[in-house]
Write an enzyme that holds these catalytic residues in place. Structure first.
Site, PDB file in Angstrom:
ATOM      1  N   SER A  91      -0.615   6.746  16.506  1.00 20.66           N
ATOM      2  CA  SER A  91      -1.128   5.808  15.489  1.00 20.66           C
ATOM      3  C   SER A  91      -0.058   4.782  15.153  1.00 20.66           C
ATOM      4  O   SER A  91      -0.337   3.598  14.966  1.00 20.66           O
ATOM      5  CB  SER A  91      -1.573   6.556  14.220  1.00 20.66           C
ATOM      6  OG  SER A  91      -0.466   7.032  13.457  1.00 20.66           O
TER       7      SER A  91
ATOM      8  N   ASP B  46      -2.291   2.410  -4.468  1.00 22.72           N
ATOM      9  CA  ASP B  46      -2.111   3.808  -4.067  1.00 22.72           C
ATOM     10  C   ASP B  46      -3.389   4.590  -4.352  1.00 22.72           C
ATOM     11  O   ASP B  46      -4.236   4.172  -5.133  1.00 22.72           O
ATOM     12  CB  ASP B  46      -0.925   4.444  -4.823  1.00 22.72           C
ATOM     13  CG  ASP B  46      -0.265   5.562  -4.025  1.00 22.72           C
ATOM     14  OD1 ASP B  46       0.830   5.347  -3.474  1.00 22.72           O
ATOM     15  OD2 ASP B  46      -0.864   6.657  -3.940  1.00 22.72           O
TER      16      ASP B  46
ATOM     17  N   THR C  77       0.851  -1.196   0.000  1.00 27.25           N
ATOM     18  CA  THR C  77       0.000   0.000   0.000  1.00 27.25           C
ATOM     19  C   THR C  77       0.889   1.250   0.000  1.00 27.25           C
ATOM     20  O   THR C  77       2.003   1.235   0.533  1.00 27.25           O
ATOM     21  CB  THR C  77      -0.944   0.031   1.213  1.00 27.25           C
ATOM     22  OG1 THR C  77      -0.172   0.116   2.407  1.00 27.25           O
ATOM     23  CG2 THR C  77      -1.842  -1.199   1.251  1.00 27.25           C
TER      24      THR C  77
ATOM     25  N   TYR D 295       0.000  11.355  15.192  1.00 23.74           N
ATOM     26  CA  TYR D 295       0.789  10.504  14.298  1.00 23.74           C
ATOM     27  C   TYR D 295       1.546   9.431  15.083  1.00 23.74           C
ATOM     28  O   TYR D 295       1.456   8.234  14.786  1.00 23.74           O
ATOM     29  CB  TYR D 295       1.773  11.376  13.511  1.00 23.74           C
ATOM     30  CG  TYR D 295       2.700  10.594  12.605  1.00 23.74           C
ATOM     31  CD1 TYR D 295       2.242  10.063  11.398  1.00 23.74           C
ATOM     32  CD2 TYR D 295       4.031  10.382  12.956  1.00 23.74           C
ATOM     33  CE1 TYR D 295       3.098   9.350  10.570  1.00 23.74           C
ATOM     34  CE2 TYR D 295       4.883   9.669  12.123  1.00 23.74           C
ATOM     35  CZ  TYR D 295       4.414   9.152  10.929  1.00 23.74           C
ATOM     36  OH  TYR D 295       5.252   8.435  10.112  1.00 23.74           O
TER      37      TYR D 295
END
Ligand code: NAP
Length: 246
Positions: free
Chosen positions: A157, A36, A11, A154
């Site tokens: 995560s 993508d 990905t 960020y």
């Protein structure tokens, strides 16, 4: 060519680290699904792979959306084969003071960086179980190891990605599936160049006096996907030029 006959999904394969991982896995013999949001950049990765004689196909869609995941994985299985290598690389970054992060900011970054890999792995693991072999490589971040001021949404995560990696490694170790994460240090990519940081100054202050290259991450990705790495699972495989040392 240890991945000959195997299909890999990457990905975010149209840019930076994901592109380099796609090229590496194709060199190692895999048929690569370059996934993508950006059709042009995914097509360019496919072109680079085909120019070297490798096999790849572009898939365009949101890797954090469950309907897209089902639909794209279905096409990958039909067109390239069952998914035996999964690189959960697509991600977004974020720079905001903690008190300014909105619920929408948090939800977006958790959805793309954490929930996407969670759902995509759930959808791909049955292929690996059926084969009795699989490799899952999650791209986390050194910010999950060190913390990152002004990036709490960020870094948290990515901390989730580290814990996801460890839990999946335990759950599937007996079924021939390894699960590891690579926390990149500071890699020169379009993401880094569009961030509000001085890339060249940070690079100059780094132990190796340079930023990492996407190919530095891809080398680790290729190794973790290989047969040789079959006894490595649940690990955090740092690639950061000595910026983070445990
Ligand atoms: P990049 O150059 O921005 O590439 C990321 C690619 O992922 C882009 O093509 C992007 O498409 C795509 N993407 C984003 N969200 C997506 C989604 N929901 N579905 C499908 N594709 C999606 O970033 P990079 O620097 O190579 O980073 C790759 C990964 O490494 C990220 O997870 C990042 O957090 C992690 N990382 C990078 C560094 C670093 O120093 N570069 C450090 C630590 C961790 P669009 O451009 O169209 O959005």
């Amino acid at each position: 060519m240890s991945l000959k006959g195997k299909t890999a999904v990457v990905t975010g394969g149209g840019s930076g680290i994901g592109r380099a991982c796609s090229v590496q896995l194709a060199r190692d013999g895999a048929a690569v699904a370059v996934w993508d949001l950006n059709a042009e950049s995914a097509a360019e990765t496919v072109r680079l792979i085909e120019a070297e004689g490798g096999q790849a196909k572009a898939y365009i869609g949101d890797a954090s959306d469950r309907a897209s995941i089902e639909q794209i994985l279905g096409r990958v299985r039909t067109e390239l084969g069952p998914v035996l290598v999964l690189v959960n690389n697509a991600g977004i970054t974020g720079f905001k003071a903690f008190l300014e992060i909105s619920p929408e900011d948090l939800e977006r970054i958790y959805r793309i960086n954490l929930m996407g890999p969670f759902f995509l792995t759930q959808a791909a693991v049955p292929d690996m179980l059926a084969a009795g072999w699989g490799r899952i490589i999650n791209i986390s971040s050194s910010s999950a190891q060190t913390g990152a001021m002004g990036m709490t949404h960020y870094s948290s995560s990515k901390g989730g990605i580290v814990a996801l990696t460890k839990s999946l490694a335990q759950e599937f170790a007996a079924q021939g599936i390894t699960v590891n994460n690579i926390p990149p240090g500071f890699i020169d990519t379009p993401m880094t160049r569009s961030s509000p940081v001085d890339v060249d100054a940070i690079a100059a202050a780094s132990p190796m006096k340079r930023a990492g290259k996407p190919e530095d991450i891809a080398a680790a990705c290729g190794f973790l996907a290989s047969e040789a790495a079959g006894y490595i699972t649940g690990q955090t495989f740092g690639v950061n030029g000595g910026r983070v040392i445990y």
